[in-house]
Motif scaffolding. Sequence first.
Motif, short mmCIF file in Angstrom:
data_model
loop_
_atom_site.label_atom_id
_atom_site.label_comp_id
_atom_site.label_asym_id
_atom_site.label_seq_id
_atom_site.Cartn_x
_atom_site.Cartn_y
_atom_site.Cartn_z
N THR A 96 0.84 -1.36 -0.05
CA THR A 96 0.10 0.08 0.06
C THR A 96 1.04 1.26 -0.03
O THR A 96 2.32 1.17 0.51
CB THR A 96 -0.98 0.12 1.15
OG1 THR A 96 -0.03 0.31 2.39
CG2 THR A 96 -1.73 -1.16 1.63
N HIS A 130 -11.64 -8.85 -3.37
CA HIS A 130 -11.00 -8.78 -1.89
C HIS A 130 -11.89 -9.77 -1.16
O HIS A 130 -13.01 -9.61 -0.88
CB HIS A 130 -10.78 -7.49 -1.27
CG HIS A 130 -10.19 -7.34 0.20
ND1 HIS A 130 -9.57 -6.26 0.31
CD2 HIS A 130 -10.06 -8.37 1.15
CE1 HIS A 130 -9.16 -6.40 1.76
NE2 HIS A 130 -9.50 -7.68 2.21
N LYS A 174 -10.70 -1.32 -6.29
CA LYS A 174 -10.83 -2.81 -5.45
C LYS A 174 -11.92 -2.50 -4.73
O LYS A 174 -12.35 -1.66 -4.17
CB LYS A 174 -9.46 -2.73 -4.49
CG LYS A 174 -9.75 -3.99 -3.61
CD LYS A 174 -8.41 -4.48 -2.91
CE LYS A 174 -8.17 -3.71 -1.62
NZ LYS A 174 -9.39 -3.99 -0.55
N ILE A 204 0.80 -8.88 -0.35
CA ILE A 204 0.61 -7.49 -0.10
C ILE A 204 1.04 -7.15 1.24
O ILE A 204 0.32 -7.98 2.31
CB ILE A 204 -0.65 -6.74 -0.69
CG1 ILE A 204 -0.58 -5.26 -0.40
CG2 ILE A 204 -1.74 -7.42 0.01
CD1 ILE A 204 -1.81 -4.75 -1.23
N ILE A 245 -7.46 -9.93 -3.73
CA ILE A 245 -6.55 -10.11 -2.44
C ILE A 245 -7.45 -11.10 -1.56
O ILE A 245 -8.67 -11.24 -1.39
CB ILE A 245 -6.88 -8.81 -1.76
CG1 ILE A 245 -6.21 -7.63 -2.54
CG2 ILE A 245 -6.13 -8.56 -0.42
CD1 ILE A 245 -4.83 -7.01 -2.25
N LEU A 272 -1.30 -0.19 -3.80
CA LEU A 272 -2.90 -0.18 -3.66
C LEU A 272 -2.63 1.29 -2.70
O LEU A 272 -2.18 1.38 -1.65
CB LEU A 272 -3.12 -1.24 -2.64
CG LEU A 272 -4.41 -1.03 -1.87
CD1 LEU A 272 -5.85 -1.09 -3.36
CD2 LEU A 272 -4.93 -2.34 -1.10
N VAL A 278 0.43 -3.68 4.45
CA VAL A 278 0.20 -2.31 4.57
C VAL A 278 1.74 -1.49 5.05
O VAL A 278 2.37 -2.07 5.89
CB VAL A 278 -0.57 -2.20 6.02
CG1 VAL A 278 -0.63 -0.66 6.50
CG2 VAL A 278 -2.09 -2.69 5.50
N GLY A 322 -4.70 1.86 0.12
CA GLY A 322 -5.72 1.00 0.72
C GLY A 322 -6.48 2.08 1.58
O GLY A 322 -6.13 2.98 2.03
N ASP A 323 -7.71 1.81 1.90
CA ASP A 323 -8.48 2.65 2.87
C ASP A 323 -7.95 2.08 4.45
O ASP A 323 -8.59 2.81 5.25
CB ASP A 323 -10.11 2.32 2.73
CG ASP A 323 -10.46 0.87 3.11
OD1 ASP A 323 -9.56 0.03 3.36
OD2 ASP A 323 -11.57 0.65 3.02
N SER A 324 -6.95 1.38 4.42
CA SER A 324 -6.37 1.37 5.69
C SER A 324 -5.88 2.62 6.19
O SER A 324 -5.30 2.75 7.40
CB SER A 324 -5.12 0.16 5.49
OG SER A 324 -4.48 0.44 4.43
N ILE A 346 -2.62 -11.41 2.14
CA ILE A 346 -2.13 -10.79 3.43
C ILE A 346 -2.55 -11.56 4.43
O ILE A 346 -3.83 -11.57 4.52
CB ILE A 346 -2.66 -9.09 3.10
CG1 ILE A 346 -2.40 -8.34 4.64
CG2 ILE A 346 -4.27 -8.97 2.90
CD1 ILE A 346 -2.31 -6.97 4.48
N ASP A 387 -8.73 1.71 -3.58
CA ASP A 387 -9.56 1.05 -2.90
C ASP A 387 -10.81 1.61 -2.48
O ASP A 387 -10.75 2.80 -1.90
CB ASP A 387 -8.93 0.78 -1.48
CG ASP A 387 -9.29 -0.58 -0.57
OD1 ASP A 387 -9.93 -1.21 -1.09
OD2 ASP A 387 -9.03 -0.59 0.53
N GLU A 430 -7.56 -12.07 2.49
CA GLU A 430 -6.94 -11.33 3.68
C GLU A 430 -7.32 -12.38 5.06
O GLU A 430 -8.17 -12.67 5.29
CB GLU A 430 -7.36 -10.07 4.02
CG GLU A 430 -6.88 -9.51 5.30
CD GLU A 430 -6.99 -8.10 5.52
OE1 GLU A 430 -7.81 -7.34 4.41
OE2 GLU A 430 -6.87 -7.41 6.48
#
Length: 259
Positions: free
Chosen positions: A22, A135, A111, A208, A175, A40, A210, A42-44, A198, A82, A177
């Motif tokens: 990410t 995902h 994504k 992947i 993805i 990515l 984070v 990511g919305d993380s 992940i 994402d 997870e």
Amino acid sequence: MKKVTISKIKKKKGKNPIVCLTAYSKTIAKVADKYCDIILIGDSLGMVLYGMKSTRDVKLQTMILHAKAVKDYTSKSLVVFDMPYKTYTNKFNAYKNAKKVIRLTKCDAVKLEGGKKVANIIKYLTKKKIPVMGHVGLLPQTSLNFKVKGKDLSQQKKILDDAKIISNSGVFAIIIECVVENLAKKITKSVSVPTIGIGASKQCDGQILVIDDMLGMSDYYPKFVKKYSNLKKIIEKSVKTYSKDVRLRKFPSKKYIYN
Ligand code: KIV
């Protein structure tokens, strides 16, 4: 360096491991672009950058700002956006939002989290020429807890079915997870597109993480995270030394002033 395309990613299945990370900023994007196949946004970022309790509070506009920064400083890697929570509740708002995202950020794909429930959205977006990454497994936007998935057979079956459904609906990669190893293996064998793990073992076609986790910048580390650095320690040491220097009037010394 040649641009990574979706067809190149698909061709890697079962052959060359796909490297993904990410990124949320220009600085990380520039480094990741040298070494990754996929970046990515990511919305993380809601949790790691903004200290939110979950990814559910992340807004589309926030993601767009970060995605622009990443995409502008990426030239080789495939850049995936994402889609945040509630921005793809049906195929029409999914298309409206994804089209806006692609127009404003120039990202290569979006994504979506989920299986059967998002299959018709995936079909619609891909028909409209918006490439989609899937995902499955632990879904941070809707999971109530952070627990490994696939320990029991009924959950395994559901996740495997979800992966098959989205693969047949047109995603170019999935993805996976936080699932047990044998489920990751089954999914990877059963779908025609690459799987990116992940917390899903070496059985996937790629990996992947984070970025803040692997750099040692986070507050919480799931078992699957390998810390490649401990940046938190380095930052702490630097800020501590700076604060001492200022208090002792050691900084700025002659070297850092204008005459
Ligand atoms: O938001 C994110 O960073 C992600 C990864 C965990 C795959 O979805």
